[in-house]
Design an enzyme around this catalytic site. Sequence first.
Site, PDB file in Angstrom:
ATOM      1  N   HIS A  96       1.028  -1.290   0.212  1.00 14.04           N
ATOM      2  CA  HIS A  96       0.212  -0.467  -0.087  1.00 14.04           C
ATOM      3  C   HIS A  96       0.949   1.064  -0.093  1.00 14.04           C
ATOM      4  O   HIS A  96       1.863   1.180   0.993  1.00 14.04           O
ATOM      5  CB  HIS A  96      -0.830  -0.020   1.034  1.00 14.04           C
ATOM      6  CG  HIS A  96      -0.172  -0.324   2.558  1.00 14.04           C
ATOM      7  ND1 HIS A  96      -0.308   0.900   3.500  1.00 14.04           N
ATOM      8  CD2 HIS A  96      -0.147  -0.968   3.278  1.00 14.04           C
ATOM      9  CE1 HIS A  96       0.358   0.812   4.368  1.00 14.04           C
ATOM     10  NE2 HIS A  96       0.710  -0.415   4.717  1.00 14.04           N
TER      11      HIS A  96
ATOM     12  N   ASP B 233      -0.143   4.215   1.159  1.00 12.88           N
ATOM     13  CA  ASP B 233      -0.611   5.252   1.971  1.00 12.88           C
ATOM     14  C   ASP B 233       0.173   5.433   3.056  1.00 12.88           C
ATOM     15  O   ASP B 233       0.700   3.672   3.074  1.00 12.88           O
ATOM     16  CB  ASP B 233      -2.676   5.082   2.251  1.00 12.88           C
ATOM     17  CG  ASP B 233      -2.970   3.701   2.711  1.00 12.88           C
ATOM     18  OD1 ASP B 233      -2.218   3.490   2.561  1.00 12.88           O
ATOM     19  OD2 ASP B 233      -3.366   4.140   3.503  1.00 12.88           O
TER      20      ASP B 233
ATOM     21  N   ASP C  60       6.964   1.303   6.484  1.00 12.65           N
ATOM     22  CA  ASP C  60       5.246   1.038   6.184  1.00 12.65           C
ATOM     23  C   ASP C  60       4.204   1.349   4.852  1.00 12.65           C
ATOM     24  O   ASP C  60       3.633   2.167   5.114  1.00 12.65           O
ATOM     25  CB  ASP C  60       4.741   0.835   7.599  1.00 12.65           C
ATOM     26  CG  ASP C  60       3.494   0.510   7.631  1.00 12.65           C
ATOM     27  OD1 ASP C  60       2.906  -0.077   6.565  1.00 12.65           O
ATOM     28  OD2 ASP C  60       2.741   1.284   8.572  1.00 12.65           O
TER      29      ASP C  60
ATOM     30  N   GLU D 293      -4.989   1.650   3.001  1.00 12.27           N
ATOM     31  CA  GLU D 293      -5.215   0.664   4.125  1.00 12.27           C
ATOM     32  C   GLU D 293      -4.357   0.993   5.661  1.00 12.27           C
ATOM     33  O   GLU D 293      -5.332   0.371   6.262  1.00 12.27           O
ATOM     34  CB  GLU D 293      -3.812  -0.241   4.278  1.00 12.27           C
ATOM     35  CG  GLU D 293      -3.676  -1.661   4.539  1.00 12.27           C
ATOM     36  CD  GLU D 293      -3.136  -1.543   6.164  1.00 12.27           C
ATOM     37  OE1 GLU D 293      -3.149  -2.637   6.431  1.00 12.27           O
ATOM     38  OE2 GLU D 293      -2.153   0.224   6.520  1.00 12.27           O
ATOM     39  N   GLU D 294      -3.732   1.753   5.886  1.00 11.02           N
ATOM     40  CA  GLU D 294      -3.829   2.649   7.210  1.00 11.02           C
ATOM     41  C   GLU D 294      -5.227   3.090   7.796  1.00 11.02           C
ATOM     42  O   GLU D 294      -5.525   3.027   9.134  1.00 11.02           O
ATOM     43  CB  GLU D 294      -3.381   3.958   7.264  1.00 11.02           C
ATOM     44  CG  GLU D 294      -1.473   3.048   6.292  1.00 11.02           C
ATOM     45  CD  GLU D 294      -0.826   2.056   7.437  1.00 11.02           C
ATOM     46  OE1 GLU D 294      -1.350   1.984   8.668  1.00 11.02           O
ATOM     47  OE2 GLU D 294       0.583   1.912   7.388  1.00 11.02           O
TER      48      GLU D 294
ATOM     49  N   HIS E 299       4.348   3.859  12.522  1.00 10.50           N
ATOM     50  CA  HIS E 299       3.162   4.371  12.847  1.00 10.50           C
ATOM     51  C   HIS E 299       3.905   5.541  14.071  1.00 10.50           C
ATOM     52  O   HIS E 299       2.806   6.158  14.755  1.00 10.50           O
ATOM     53  CB  HIS E 299       2.187   3.668  13.284  1.00 10.50           C
ATOM     54  CG  HIS E 299       1.603   2.608  12.056  1.00 10.50           C
ATOM     55  ND1 HIS E 299       0.115   1.914  12.762  1.00 10.50           N
ATOM     56  CD2 HIS E 299       1.806   2.277  11.058  1.00 10.50           C
ATOM     57  CE1 HIS E 299      -0.327   1.579  11.125  1.00 10.50           C
ATOM     58  NE2 HIS E 299       1.124   1.539  10.495  1.00 10.50           N
TER      59      HIS E 299
END
Length: 451
Positions: free
Chosen positions: A90, A92, A123, A156-157, A423
């Site tokens: 992903h 995003d 990520d 996705e996030e 994150h």
Amino acid sequence: MSSNPLAETVAALMPRAKAELTELVAFKSVADFDQFPRSESEGAANWVADALRAEGLQDVALLDTPDGTQSVYGYLPGPEGAKTVLLYAHYDVQPPLDESAWTTPPFELTERDGRWYGRGAADCKGGVIMHLLALRALRANGGVPVNVKVIAEGSEEQGTGGLERYAEQHSDLLAADAIVIGDAGNFRAGLPTVTTTLRGMTLVRVQIDTLRGNLHSGQFGGAAPDALAALIRVLDSLRAEDGSTTVDGLEPDTRWEGLSYDEEQFRADAKVLDGVGLIGEGPVADRIWARPAVTVLGIDCPPVVGATPSVQASARALISLRVPPGVDAAEGGKLLQAHLEAHTPWGARVQVEQVGQGQAFRADTTSPAYRAMADAMAVAYPGQEMQYAGQGGSIPLCNTLAALYPQAEILLIGLSEPEAQIHAVNESVSPEELERLSVAEAHFLRLYAAG
């Protein structure tokens, strides 16, 4: 790394990979368009689409998904009769949080102490680059021996389910014999790992109202019901004294069978402050891979700076509940809602709204694809045996794909080992991990084709 043509090709491509990841990280592609411009996500999507076209993929398209974001699709045909492998990542990313807390700007890829720092570096924009490297290595060494589908998700996030709903509506699009989800990570840097379970997730927003408007705390405090105090009591009810999650009706003590997680190593990975204890009880692996976990993600209430002496009329919070395989996320969400309502004090008005959901996942590790991946990892990580681990996070698409294509073999690998700090502030990727996992993926595609 043992000398072999695929590895040599990937090594030679690493400067290009860094330059491309620099370009991709520069897009502020947070799929929350109240915070970040939609144009940033669209720019990242177009970058991925252009990269796929440059690698010879056909039918490259920006898919408008039901949640208002775009996923990028491409197809690379292999030899006649070849198996089909879907490669997922992903583009995003999570918001950067406090940009001032980053050592270097979050959307500028920066090399420091042997790692590349930037939001999405691991990520999962690094996952996009990993797939490109693997395909380039194969194309430079005899060709890609399978049919390849690539899908890069755009939300996705956010957990808003755009690609899941799109896939359900276009069920042939992502059909494959094997699916490689490039959104997990090694248990630690240098230890090849396939993630075999994911916790599911439900995300709810709770609002508590007690008054028609704020009141002077000196004149009314002590009798007027305080919405913020009520919310604090509700949130506190979600944890036992030792910090274990306590949602009424949710089983709290399931066990993890597999790779263990040393407590001191976990403290180091999580950067727990000296003297601060871990929460919960039992082995760490049980707590993070096999049991439910509730997290308060945010609270709407007055900030300390500028606060007035007032009894609050309203307060709200965003709450995440992770549930292990075997627990239905929808049922977990219902239990969480019922718990919040039951524990709201003083007859306060409470509203609970579900804003996201994803099911847990458990892979079949006995499949031919897992054997091929184990052999491929042994080439990329000489002397290391591939490990099986769980992951506390959620990738809702996994269960959607498993339901749509029950015969497909799903493997989760990726760049999010503990040092990556996904994150969090100062997210980074290890270029050595990117290189080795790209080599592993290239070998996997070759071995899987031959198997």
